[in-house]
Write a protein that holds these residues in place. Sequence first.
Motif, PDB file in Angstrom:
ATOM      1  N   THR A   2       0.890  -1.166   0.000  1.00 27.97           N
ATOM      2  CA  THR A   2       0.000   0.000   0.000  1.00 27.97           C
ATOM      3  C   THR A   2       0.930   1.220   0.000  1.00 27.97           C
ATOM      4  OG1 THR A   2      -0.063  -0.185   2.414  1.00 27.97           O
ATOM      5  CG2 THR A   2      -1.912  -1.117   1.204  1.00 27.97           C
ATOM      6  N   LEU A   3       1.442   1.583  -1.167  1.00 28.39           N
ATOM      7  CA  LEU A   3       2.599   2.470  -1.191  1.00 28.39           C
ATOM      8  C   LEU A   3       2.272   3.943  -1.389  1.00 28.39           C
ATOM      9  CD1 LEU A   3       5.589   1.873  -0.735  1.00 28.39           C
ATOM     10  CD2 LEU A   3       5.938   2.176  -3.176  1.00 28.39           C
ATOM     11  N   THR A   4       1.381   4.280  -2.322  1.00 30.82           N
ATOM     12  CA  THR A   4       1.200   5.703  -2.644  1.00 30.82           C
ATOM     13  C   THR A   4      -0.274   6.070  -2.808  1.00 30.82           C
ATOM     14  OG1 THR A   4       1.274   5.432  -5.065  1.00 30.82           O
ATOM     15  CG2 THR A   4       3.384   5.697  -3.913  1.00 30.82           C
ATOM     16  N   GLY A   5      -0.623   7.249  -2.315  1.00 31.38           N
ATOM     17  CA  GLY A   5      -1.941   7.794  -2.614  1.00 31.38           C
ATOM     18  C   GLY A   5      -2.091   8.108  -4.091  1.00 31.38           C
ATOM     19  N   ALA A   6      -0.963   8.329  -4.750  1.00 34.92           N
ATOM     20  CA  ALA A   6      -0.997   8.682  -6.174  1.00 34.92           C
ATOM     21  C   ALA A   6      -1.596   7.577  -7.023  1.00 34.92           C
ATOM     22  CB  ALA A   6       0.415   9.014  -6.659  1.00 34.92           C
ATOM     23  N   ILE A   7      -1.414   6.312  -6.604  1.00 33.81           N
ATOM     24  CA  ILE A   7      -1.956   5.223  -7.414  1.00 33.81           C
ATOM     25  C   ILE A   7      -3.478   5.219  -7.339  1.00 33.81           C
ATOM     26  CG2 ILE A   7      -2.055   3.329  -5.720  1.00 33.81           C
ATOM     27  CD1 ILE A   7      -0.715   3.113  -9.332  1.00 33.81           C
ATOM     28  N   ARG A   8      -4.035   5.681  -6.236  1.00 37.22           N
ATOM     29  CA  ARG A   8      -5.484   5.770  -6.124  1.00 37.22           C
ATOM     30  C   ARG A   8      -6.022   6.852  -7.049  1.00 37.22           C
ATOM     31  NH1 ARG A   8      -7.786   6.582  -0.497  1.00 37.22           N
ATOM     32  NH2 ARG A   8      -9.633   5.759  -1.556  1.00 37.22           N
ATOM     33  N   ILE A   9      -5.287   7.950  -7.177  1.00 38.45           N
ATOM     34  CA  ILE A   9      -5.702   9.014  -8.101  1.00 38.45           C
ATOM     35  C   ILE A   9      -5.666   8.500  -9.530  1.00 38.45           C
ATOM     36  CG2 ILE A   9      -5.171  11.324  -8.949  1.00 38.45           C
ATOM     37  CD1 ILE A   9      -6.176  11.189  -6.027  1.00 38.45           C
ATOM     38  N   ALA A  10      -4.645   7.713  -9.860  1.00 38.66           N
ATOM     39  CA  ALA A  10      -4.479   7.226 -11.230  1.00 38.66           C
ATOM     40  C   ALA A  10      -5.470   6.136 -11.595  1.00 38.66           C
ATOM     41  CB  ALA A  10      -3.050   6.719 -11.423  1.00 38.66           C
ATOM     42  N   LEU A  11      -5.697   5.183 -10.700  1.00 37.50           N
ATOM     43  CA  LEU A  11      -6.423   3.974 -11.073  1.00 37.50           C
ATOM     44  C   LEU A  11      -7.695   3.728 -10.267  1.00 37.50           C
ATOM     45  CD1 LEU A  11      -3.428   1.464 -11.518  1.00 37.50           C
ATOM     46  CD2 LEU A  11      -4.619   2.768 -13.300  1.00 37.50           C
ATOM     47  N   GLY A  12      -7.965   4.517  -9.228  1.00 35.53           N
ATOM     48  CA  GLY A  12      -9.132   4.240  -8.397  1.00 35.53           C
ATOM     49  C   GLY A  12      -8.910   3.001  -7.559  1.00 35.53           C
ATOM     50  N   ASP A  13     -10.010   2.274  -7.259  1.00 31.78           N
ATOM     51  CA  ASP A  13      -9.881   1.124  -6.372  1.00 31.78           C
ATOM     52  C   ASP A  13     -10.178  -0.206  -7.047  1.00 31.78           C
ATOM     53  OD1 ASP A  13     -12.627   1.088  -6.659  1.00 31.78           O
ATOM     54  OD2 ASP A  13     -13.092   1.530  -4.566  1.00 31.78           O
ATOM     55  N   ASP A  14     -10.182  -0.231  -8.384  1.00 29.64           N
ATOM     56  CA  ASP A  14     -10.475  -1.470  -9.099  1.00 29.64           C
ATOM     57  C   ASP A  14      -9.212  -2.160  -9.610  1.00 29.64           C
ATOM     58  OD1 ASP A  14     -12.457  -3.318  -9.876  1.00 29.64           O
ATOM     59  OD2 ASP A  14     -12.356  -2.614 -11.944  1.00 29.64           O
ATOM     60  N   TYR A  15      -8.183  -1.390  -9.894  1.00 29.76           N
ATOM     61  CA  TYR A  15      -6.923  -1.925 -10.411  1.00 29.76           C
ATOM     62  C   TYR A  15      -5.783  -1.547  -9.469  1.00 29.76           C
ATOM     63  CZ  TYR A  15      -8.783  -2.994 -15.089  1.00 29.76           C
ATOM     64  OH  TYR A  15      -9.486  -3.516 -16.139  1.00 29.76           O
ATOM     65  N   ALA A  16      -4.835  -2.459  -9.295  1.00 30.47           N
ATOM     66  CA  ALA A  16      -3.561  -2.130  -8.663  1.00 30.47           C
ATOM     67  C   ALA A  16      -2.577  -1.736  -9.756  1.00 30.47           C
ATOM     68  CB  ALA A  16      -3.030  -3.321  -7.874  1.00 30.47           C
ATOM     69  N   GLY A  17      -1.571  -0.953  -9.390  1.00 28.03           N
ATOM     70  CA  GLY A  17      -0.568  -0.529 -10.362  1.00 28.03           C
ATOM     71  C   GLY A  17       0.628  -1.466 -10.367  1.00 28.03           C
ATOM     72  N   VAL A  18       1.195  -1.688 -11.542  1.00 28.53           N
ATOM     73  CA  VAL A  18       2.389  -2.529 -11.697  1.00 28.53           C
ATOM     74  C   VAL A  18       3.501  -1.705 -12.316  1.00 28.53           C
ATOM     75  CG1 VAL A  18       3.405  -4.484 -12.936  1.00 28.53           C
ATOM     76  CG2 VAL A  18       1.182  -4.723 -11.869  1.00 28.53           C
ATOM     77  N   PHE A  19       4.684  -1.805 -11.722  1.00 29.72           N
ATOM     78  CA  PHE A  19       5.885  -1.124 -12.198  1.00 29.72           C
ATOM     79  C   PHE A  19       6.996  -2.165 -12.243  1.00 29.72           C
ATOM     80  CE2 PHE A  19       3.112   1.563  -9.796  1.00 29.72           C
ATOM     81  CZ  PHE A  19       3.021   2.744 -10.527  1.00 29.72           C
ATOM     82  N   THR A  20       7.768  -2.194 -13.320  1.00 26.72           N
ATOM     83  CA  THR A  20       8.688  -3.312 -13.472  1.00 26.72           C
ATOM     84  C   THR A  20       9.919  -2.946 -14.292  1.00 26.72           C
ATOM     85  OG1 THR A  20       8.868  -5.602 -14.276  1.00 26.72           O
ATOM     86  CG2 THR A  20       7.390  -4.144 -15.479  1.00 26.72           C
ATOM     87  N   ASN A  21      10.999  -3.676 -14.071  1.00 28.56           N
ATOM     88  CA  ASN A  21      12.189  -3.560 -14.909  1.00 28.56           C
ATOM     89  C   ASN A  21      12.192  -4.592 -16.024  1.00 28.56           C
ATOM     90  OD1 ASN A  21      12.747  -5.927 -13.532  1.00 28.56           O
ATOM     91  ND2 ASN A  21      14.677  -5.222 -12.620  1.00 28.56           N
ATOM     92  N   THR A  22      11.132  -5.402 -16.095  1.00 30.94           N
ATOM     93  CA  THR A  22      11.029  -6.471 -17.090  1.00 30.94           C
ATOM     94  C   THR A  22       9.590  -6.515 -17.581  1.00 30.94           C
ATOM     95  OG1 THR A  22      12.693  -7.726 -15.845  1.00 30.94           O
ATOM     96  CG2 THR A  22      11.450  -8.934 -17.515  1.00 30.94           C
ATOM     97  N   ASP A  23       9.339  -5.963 -18.761  1.00 36.39           N
ATOM     98  CA  ASP A  23       7.964  -5.784 -19.210  1.00 36.39           C
ATOM     99  C   ASP A  23       7.177  -7.095 -19.295  1.00 36.39           C
ATOM    100  OD1 ASP A  23       8.248  -3.078 -19.314  1.00 36.39           O
ATOM    101  OD2 ASP A  23       8.484  -2.940 -21.496  1.00 36.39           O
ATOM    102  N   SER A  24       7.864  -8.205 -19.544  1.00 42.32           N
ATOM    103  CA  SER A  24       7.153  -9.482 -19.639  1.00 42.32           C
ATOM    104  C   SER A  24       6.492  -9.838 -18.312  1.00 42.32           C
ATOM    105  CB  SER A  24       8.103 -10.602 -20.081  1.00 42.32           C
ATOM    106  OG  SER A  24       9.163 -10.759 -19.151  1.00 42.32           O
ATOM    107  N   LEU A  25       7.075  -9.395 -17.188  1.00 44.67           N
ATOM    108  CA  LEU A  25       6.450  -9.654 -15.894  1.00 44.67           C
ATOM    109  C   LEU A  25       5.130  -8.911 -15.764  1.00 44.67           C
ATOM    110  CD1 LEU A  25       9.379  -9.617 -13.300  1.00 44.67           C
ATOM    111  CD2 LEU A  25       8.279 -11.586 -14.387  1.00 44.67           C
TER     112      LEU A  25
END
Length: 506
Positions: free
Chosen positions: A380-403
Amino acid sequence: MPFKVAAPMPQTLSISLAANLPDPVAAIVLYANGDGAMGPVAADIWKRTGLDFARIAKATGFAGRPGHMIDIPAPSGMSCDRLLLLGRGADGEGENDAAWADRGGSLFAKLDAAAVSSAAIVLDEPGLTPALVGALGAGAQLRAYRFEKYNTRRKSKTVHPSALTFVLAKPDAMKSAVDHALAVAGGTNLARDLVSEPANLLGPSDMADVANTLADLGVTVEVLDEEQMGALGMGAMLAVGQGSVRPPRMVVMQWNGGEKGQTPTAFVGKGIVFDTGGISIKPAASMENMKGDMGGAAAVLGLMQALATRKAKVNAVGILALAENMPDANAYRPGDVVTAMSGETIEIISTDAEGRLVLADALWYCQDRFKPRAMFDIATLTGAIRIALGDDYAGVFTNTDSLAATLQQAGRASGEKVWHLPIGPAYDKLIESRFADIKNQGGRLGGASIAGQFLAHFVNDVPWAHVDIAGTGFGKASSETITSWATGFGVALFDRLIRDNYENGK
């Protein structure tokens, strides 16, 4: 009063499989589409009522869609108290695990509203698979979840369903898939319990105690205290916890269900048992929700229980970074410089950007010790992700796009959806520090990506993905399978990820 929990967690709803209707049973459930088409067993049971389906459907507005119901009390010629006919949609509609989990949640809700204690559910429609039956059971189990531990004056006296029997042509062929799905639901409900616990009863050492109970299931558990973390150089994590009278803990769990020597897949969870924001204190409004800031660690703990319960054929590591962020006289301050286990120095801009600090040391420790084939963190890292995606999707950030692609696929299948968002060198400019190697905050714009870029400094060359569940971990809108404040988000997502990509020698 310390927090105590047995592993696996006791369930409020038992689910069994049978080839024939049990007797006695409080209710029998049949499924039909809009044309009244039922499987052969269901059709024979309906025929015994002597009722005209078309007439009753017209009178009740039953069109066979999911959520539609015909409720017949004391049906003639039958020993049950209720006969429920539920809509299953058009043939071929919603034939996936997530849709069937929703059907299971809706099923439990209908039975609960009818106040029946037990029910037999006839499942004989075309296209039935073990995975779909498992998802149905998991959905019912998730909808049955209630956190009423401390409601001493208003505990419900209403009868709730306590036993469901799925009546199937070949129950033995379905058992393994149902057991698997219920193990994942059990792990999700464990995570929900932990997130819902008040912080005064669930500190870092209490949560470590819960992890230790998984040893009974075959999980190897180690708990690092502040002295051990200090010897390892975990200056970032120790800084976060130094303002609390309850010192931090790092829990290391290993499930070795795969081949001996198989490189593990690793999962790291943020476990801030309560987040005041520290010296950069949060506003008072809704601060009580910050007891849920350990939702990532709860998900990893629930995942490890699920893997061990279903004897998953995979080697997995789970790490919990547990601390409490308090504004004591010993608390770390804005302007401080701390040294992470990696040796990188971090200028503290905000003590409320603490989750990335505990994850920095946990991620570095994980990749350094275990050299995992892939590493995932959840927080539960940032309030910013709630602004971006709401509460239906979690955000994914990665150094390997296939993941990101595999996580999105697992999210669609499990119903715990994720969306890929960017990190990259441009975000590094925002966390450049005048006084240290990097700083722990980089401004309001792109806050979730900035946090992800910060974490990327501590994963070395390991394929890694960060899942930000600040919008999905608790307090989201109710659904067919979630009516509680805590969601347990992440357990089903990661279990599906493992099943599809890392288990059975994959």
